[in-house]
Enzyme design. Structure first.
Site, mmCIF file in Angstrom:
data_model
loop_
_atom_site.group_PDB
_atom_site.id
_atom_site.type_symbol
_atom_site.label_atom_id
_atom_site.label_comp_id
_atom_site.label_asym_id
_atom_site.label_seq_id
_atom_site.Cartn_x
_atom_site.Cartn_y
_atom_site.Cartn_z
ATOM 1 N N GLU A 498 0.821 -1.223 0.000
ATOM 2 C CA GLU A 498 0.000 0.000 0.000
ATOM 3 C C GLU A 498 0.853 1.269 0.000
ATOM 4 O O GLU A 498 0.563 2.234 0.708
ATOM 5 C CB GLU A 498 -0.979 0.003 1.181
ATOM 6 C CG GLU A 498 -2.079 -1.037 1.034
ATOM 7 C CD GLU A 498 -3.176 -0.890 2.075
ATOM 8 O OE1 GLU A 498 -3.172 0.110 2.818
ATOM 9 O OE2 GLU A 498 -4.041 -1.771 2.143
ATOM 10 N N GLY A 499 1.892 1.259 -0.796
ATOM 11 C CA GLY A 499 2.811 2.397 -0.857
ATOM 12 C C GLY A 499 3.979 2.152 0.055
ATOM 13 O O GLY A 499 3.846 2.232 1.278
#
Length: 820
Positions: A498-499
């Site tokens: 997620e990043g």
């Protein structure tokens, strides 16, 4: 001398007006009043008034200001500001501003924060926690999941489906549970304390994925087709975004769809031919429906005038001809279902686009809007839940495990780590409470979600490392009795997904925060993009002079707060938390001032100066984390017994914020200005200290002693003494150890020697012989010895037992192992 005093009086009045953020006209009037008094009582004359009016009139008469000041500045501004990409614009437009905006204002409104009611579970949500969540936790056998099956067993999969664990975000009208974000967080925290495979499996369908996208953007037909089946687990979703060539830079995905005509179910329809190569997709190997992100092109303009439509999201059934799905990745020995998805020249109708053909090219906006919510919940909650469980387990183990004839928890080196784990557990739970409450209030806090994702996963990594150091060999040797090793192995997964955290800290937190949270920057950018010249000039004028006043105010505030140590800053409480509120307020003013200075010095290059951006983001982040701690302490009733946790969390947070500030000033774009600013902000040196050894000692004692304070810290975690629940065993053993310690001391006193706290069964026999224990106490000593050995011992295996496929489980489970 008199003239100097009157000049100082005018400056003081203007500085006060700036500090209090009084409007320009009223500030000018206040200065004029001092001028008038100086004319009547002092030396102020015609020349002074001429200079004053020459400055005041152009600033206060809008038409003069706009034509002779704003217009030339606006012209230069439009030339030097870099053009914003569509993906950047979508990211900025997607989220909302909440408490992060207050922090960026330089003057947080604490009263408004404390007026936000805390999250609470509804009766239905509480029943779910006490029933299905408790039950599935008791079903977990971590060794079976991680070593024997490399998957959840079939009975757990079925239980999750039957009890709608995958439907917490789905509305009741489609058969879902429609839980609050706060409830989702509580569920995931409890599951994460038991099994990261279980929490990942439940978390992903309730975060960014087909369910969330369909509810917000799907057509009515798509909702009716998929959502009821997703709610009952008949459909298992996954979402495919990451590609080998586009990881953190998700906007650069090479996967594509070409609009064309083709045959579908015997009819010619308008559709798209998809070619893609995705990896790291959670639930992909078991998914029945794939959410797919790709760039859509329309070279023949069959849909309209545009040839490059942009990132688009579609739903693809897993049985679609040509879809390559089912293989698995093996992420760091944590075998949640995760794998690649590939496809080449797959034709599907345009109706497969989420929201229908009219949503073609809107995929990036859809993703960042949903991600701003999902990143507030899933990874922060699983990280917080894991650390809460680690705090309880490590505290109990430190009291149970003895070396040198005393509990290892009495050693100062262990106390230091217990302080870190306990303080962070309190902070992390505070952050998830406050952030999920924002989501439940309707916010889409993109900046806050990035803060939560980065800092809570990093704190989880730190705490699990410290817990491993405390446990030593107990944590290293994997087996059914190891409750820590797999979490340690899997910690980098949360850091990466997620990043990636490097990207999140260096580019996202402040990169989005500077645009979204600053009260004037975004308005200036919007004005530069307006087509109507008159309206653009008016909008820019309002934003520009608001920005100038804002900047001057924060310079004055930073100087005053630095000079006074923020001791006169207003706070909502006048107790042991007062200085913490003042500390956060000071950093808020520093952040606002330094942001403007960095923007002025670097302009559009600021986003490429990643380490400058990261340190500004750190100040913003720590101010947010500290705010969450202060709010939690108040929401919980300002309990004196919780003060050690609150003190530790705030002291650590403010110390880290000051480190970020010092690093920023030491590496400021203008070294000379950096030195000047350091003297201005910190004229007397550092203000904040790390948590003390005494504070670590207090927290260590709390974690090793059953109490209401300790119970509150671990609230919601699975501590039931049932089956193979290692935490339940630890908690029971801790209580029993404390019960038998006085009995053990009585025996030692009678015998006149300090016995090692081992072989308690033999201690029982000696106590009986000496007549200092009764049979009931002796039996308790014997039982505690069995529990004590069970806690400290590690597993060993034959070679065959360690080979996959050689377990004692059923043939069906063995086949699952071989398939994995």
């Amino acid at each position: 001398m008199t003239s100097i005093l009157w000049f100082a009086a005018i400056v003081a009045v203007l500085a006060t007006c700036s500090y209090l953020r009084i409007k320009l006209f009223h500030s000018t009037a206040a200065a004029a009043a001092v001028m008038a008094a100086g004319t009547f009582f002092g030396p102020i004359g015609f020349i002074s008034w001429a200079i004053f009016l020459a400055l005041a009139l152009p600033l206060n008469i809008v038409s003069i200001r706009q034509n002779f000041l704003t217009a030339p500045i606006f012209k230069v501004y439009k030339k030097i500001m870099p053009e914003m990409s569509k993906t950047e614009q979508d990211a900025i437009d997607a989220g909302t501003v909440w408490w992060d905006g207050d922090i960026f204002s330089g003057n947080p409104d604490w009263e408004s924060l404390h007026q936000v009611s805390p999250g609470r579970l509804s009766p239905e949500e509480q029943a779910f926690m006490d029933g299905p969540v408790e039950t599935v936790c008791a079903m977990v056998d971590e060794w079976q999941i991680n070593h024997e099956l490399s998957d959840l067993p079939p009975e757990i999969w079925q239980y999750l489906k039957d009890n709608k664990f995958f439907a917490m975000i789905i509305k009741k009208e489609f058969g879902g549970l429609e839980f609050s974000a706060y409830a989702q967080s509580r569920v995931l925290q409890k599951l994460a304390g038991v099994s990261s495979v279980l929490s990942s499996t439940v978390g992903v369908p309730n975060s960014l994925g087909p369910g969330e996208l369909l509810q917000h953007y799907g057509t009515e037909a798509q909702k009716q087709q998929y959502l009821p089946n997703l709610a009952i687990g008949k459909e298992i979703p996954c979402f495919a975004l990451t590609s080998p060539e586009a990881g953190s830079d998700a906007g650069a995905i090479p996967d594509q769809g070409i609009v064309c005509k083709g045959e579908w179910e015997g009819k010619e329809v308008l559709g798209m031919r998809l070619t893609f190569n995705k990896r790291y997709i959670t639930l992909a190997p078991v998914a029945t429906v794939v959410g797919l992100a790709f760039k859509l092109y329309d070279p023949d303009q069959l849909m309209g005038d545009e040839k490059e439509l942009g990132i688009t999201c579609a739903l693809i059934p897993s049985n679609t001809k040509g879809l390559d799905i089912g293989n698995r990745h093996f992420p760091l020995n944590v075998p949640f279902q995760n794998g690649p998805i590939r496809g080449e020249d797959i034709f599907v109708p345009l109706d497969f686009i989420i929201g229908g053909p009219e949503m073609a090219g809107q995929g990036w906006r859809m993703l960042v809007e949903c991600l701003s919510v999902g990143r507030c919940i899933t990874l922060p909650s699983t990280s917080a839940g894991g650390v809460k469980t680690i705090a309880l387990a490590t505290g109990a183990y430190s009291r149970i495990r003895r070396q040198f004839k005393l509990p290892i928890g009495k050693m100062e080196g262990i106390e230091e780590m217990l302080g870190t784990i306990g303080g962070n557990a309190y902070l992390m739970d505070a952050v998830t409470r406050m952030s999920t409450r924002a989501v439940d209030l309707g916010e889409k806090p993109s900046v806050i979600s990035a803060i939560c994702k980065y800092h809570l996963t990093e704190k989880m990594r730190k705490c699990v490392n410290d817990a491993m150091d405390v446990h030593g060999g107990k944590g290293v040797m994997l087996g059914p009795n190891n409750y820590l090793g797999r979490g340690y192995q899997g910690a980098p997964i949360a850091i990466t997904v997620e990043g990636a955290n490097i990207l999140t800290r260096n580019m996202m937190i402040y990169g989005q925060g500077a645009m979204r949270c600053h009260p004037f920057v975004l308005e200036e950018l919007k004005a530069a993009g307006m087509a109507d010249k008159d309206a653009a000039l008016e909008a820019f004028d309002s934003a520009l002079f608001g920005h100038i006043g804002f900047a001057i105010s924060n310079i004055v505030r930073s100087k005053w707060l630095g000079l006074t140590g923020a001791r006169f800053a207003s706070t909502p409480f006048n107790d042991e938390t007062k200085r913490y509120y003042q500390g956060v307020s000071a950093f808020s003013a520093n952040l606002a001032m330094l942001s403007d200075l960095c923007m002025a010095l670097l302009g559009g290059d600021l986003k490429r100066k990643e380490r400058i951006s990261a340190r500004l983001g750190d100040i913003l982040s720590y101010a947010y984390l500290g705010s969450a701690v202060l709010k939690r302490y108040d929401d919980d009733g300002r309990l004196q017994d919780d003060l050690p946790f609150m003190h530790w969390a705030m002291q650590d947070t403010l110390y880290n914020a000051e480190n970020a500030l010092i690093d920023l000033l030491d590496n400021f774009p203008s070294p000379v200005l950096g030195k000047v600013l350091k003297v201005m902000i910190m004229p007397f040196g550092r203000k904040h200290k790390k948590p003390s050894d005494k504070l670590d000692h207090k927290i260590a004692q709390i974690l090793q002693t059953p109490s209401q304070t300790r119970t509150r810290l671990g609230h919601g975690q699975f501590v039931t003494r049932v089956g193979d629940n290692q935490l339940g065993l630890l908690e029971q053993t801790l209580k029993d150890i404390i019960t038998v310690e006085p009995i053990f001391d009585r025996v030692c006193s009678k015998l006149g020697e300090k016995l090692p706290f081992t072989q308690l069964n033999k201690v029982a026999d000696k106590g009986l012989e000496a007549g200092v224990v009764n049979e009931q106490e002796a039996e308790l000593l014997r039982r505690v010895e069995v529990q004590r050995l069970q806690v400290i011992n590690v597993d060993d295996f034959t070679n065959d037992e360690l080979r996959l496929g050689q377990s004692s489980h059923s043939e069906a489970q063995t086949k699952t192992v071989k398939a994995a």
